[in-house]
Design a protein around this motif. Structure first.
Motif, short mmCIF file in Angstrom:
data_model
loop_
_atom_site.label_atom_id
_atom_site.label_comp_id
_atom_site.label_asym_id
_atom_site.label_seq_id
_atom_site.Cartn_x
_atom_site.Cartn_y
_atom_site.Cartn_z
N UNK A 1 -86.79 -35.92 56.44
CA UNK A 1 -87.29 -36.56 57.65
C UNK A 1 -87.69 -35.53 58.69
N UNK A 2 -87.06 -34.34 58.66
CA UNK A 2 -87.37 -33.28 59.61
C UNK A 2 -88.29 -32.21 59.03
N UNK A 3 -88.14 -31.94 57.73
CA UNK A 3 -88.88 -30.86 57.07
C UNK A 3 -89.46 -31.36 55.75
N UNK A 4 -90.39 -32.31 55.80
CA UNK A 4 -90.88 -32.93 54.55
C UNK A 4 -91.54 -31.95 53.58
N UNK A 5 -92.35 -31.01 54.09
CA UNK A 5 -93.03 -30.06 53.20
C UNK A 5 -92.04 -29.07 52.59
N UNK A 6 -91.12 -28.60 53.41
CA UNK A 6 -90.14 -27.63 52.94
C UNK A 6 -89.22 -28.24 51.89
N UNK A 7 -88.78 -29.48 52.12
CA UNK A 7 -87.90 -30.16 51.18
C UNK A 7 -88.64 -30.46 49.88
N UNK A 8 -89.86 -30.97 49.97
CA UNK A 8 -90.64 -31.28 48.77
C UNK A 8 -90.87 -30.02 47.94
N UNK A 9 -91.15 -28.91 48.62
CA UNK A 9 -91.37 -27.64 47.95
C UNK A 9 -90.11 -27.18 47.22
N UNK A 10 -88.98 -27.22 47.90
CA UNK A 10 -87.70 -26.81 47.31
C UNK A 10 -87.34 -27.70 46.12
N UNK A 11 -87.51 -29.01 46.28
CA UNK A 11 -87.18 -29.93 45.20
C UNK A 11 -88.07 -29.71 43.97
N UNK A 12 -89.32 -29.34 44.21
CA UNK A 12 -90.21 -29.07 43.08
C UNK A 12 -89.68 -27.88 42.26
N UNK A 13 -89.28 -26.81 42.96
CA UNK A 13 -88.72 -25.66 42.26
C UNK A 13 -87.44 -26.03 41.52
N UNK A 14 -86.60 -26.85 42.15
CA UNK A 14 -85.36 -27.27 41.50
C UNK A 14 -85.67 -28.06 40.24
N UNK A 15 -86.56 -29.03 40.34
CA UNK A 15 -86.89 -29.89 39.20
C UNK A 15 -87.62 -29.14 38.10
#
Length: 226
Positions: free
Chosen positions: A49-63
């Motif tokens: 909710x605060x950092x949508x691009x940063x979170x999406x980016x991190x989750x992509x690397x995790x997945x």
């Protein structure tokens, strides 16, 4: 009149239930990630909710399984612990394209938070991240005048395992590979990462050439490449 008051009383529990249920619903929008390391597990809560691009980016690397086999290459007590790009041979992995900085999201680099590491360009963050060991408010967004004033984008916090982060920070360090100092000895390996509630990803390739430059950060924010 008594019937009217009775009706109001009967409605109150419903309203209270709705109010108490709302925080639980809000909590579900914050994904959690477990980093499995050679020093122990670290549980993270992320803030899309605060950092949508940063979170999406991190989750992509995790997945993608990207972090399996990478190390924490920089540990400075009283400052930060950083990792997420280099293999145990101190070779950088190939990353996705850099993302735009979200450092102006109102979140502060307080102890226990996780933030996007980057080069001198605020919009150069890729796979690297760092944990704040103390309240590093000097790393917060000040303005868009320059790289240093942009600060660093916080996108989550440690829910459990801050003792692991502290343990990593207190390991002896040495120069190794492209780094003159601050590399934990022994190396701290991220053996895997997964989103809580999702199946673990298979380890990704460890291609050596990074898609974008990802230099190690300097010790002072004014010259930072965090």
């Amino acid at each position: 009149m008594p019937r009217f008051l009775l009706a109001l009383l009967l409605l109150l529990p419903v309203g209270l239930s709705a109010q108490t249920a709302k925080p639980a619903a809000d909590a579900q929008v914050h994904p959690q990630v477990v980093l499995h390391t050679s020093q122990g597990d670290i549980l993270l809560e992320l803030y899309p909710d605060k950092s949508p691009k940063s979170v999406a980016n991190f989750l992509q690397y995790v997945r993608d399984g990207f972090y399996a086999g990478t190390i924490f290459h920089r540990a400075i007590p009283g400052y930060l612990v950083q990792g997420g790009l280099y293999t145990r041979e101190l070779q950088p992995k190939r990353t996705h394209s850099a993302i735009a900085s979200e450092a102006d999201n109102g979140l502060s680099n307080l102890r226990g938070t996780i933030a996007v590491a980057r080069g001198t360009d605020p919009n150069s963050g890729t796979s690297q991240f760092f944990f704040n060991l103390v309240d590093n408010r000097r790393l917060d967004f000040i303005g868009n005048q320059s790289g240093p004033t942009w600060g660093y984008a916080v996108f989550g916090k440690v829910l459990k395992g801050m003792d692991v982060v502290d343990k990593i920070a207190n390991l002896p360090t040495r120069g190794q590979g492209p780094f003159a100092s601050d590399v934990p000895n022994p190396l701290v390996i991220i053996t895997g990462a997964n989103v809580v509630g999702e199946a673990s990803s298979a380890p990704a390739s460890t291609a050596a050439a990074p898609a974008v430059p990802a230099p190690a950060p300097a010790k002072k924010p004014g010259k930072s490449k965090t």
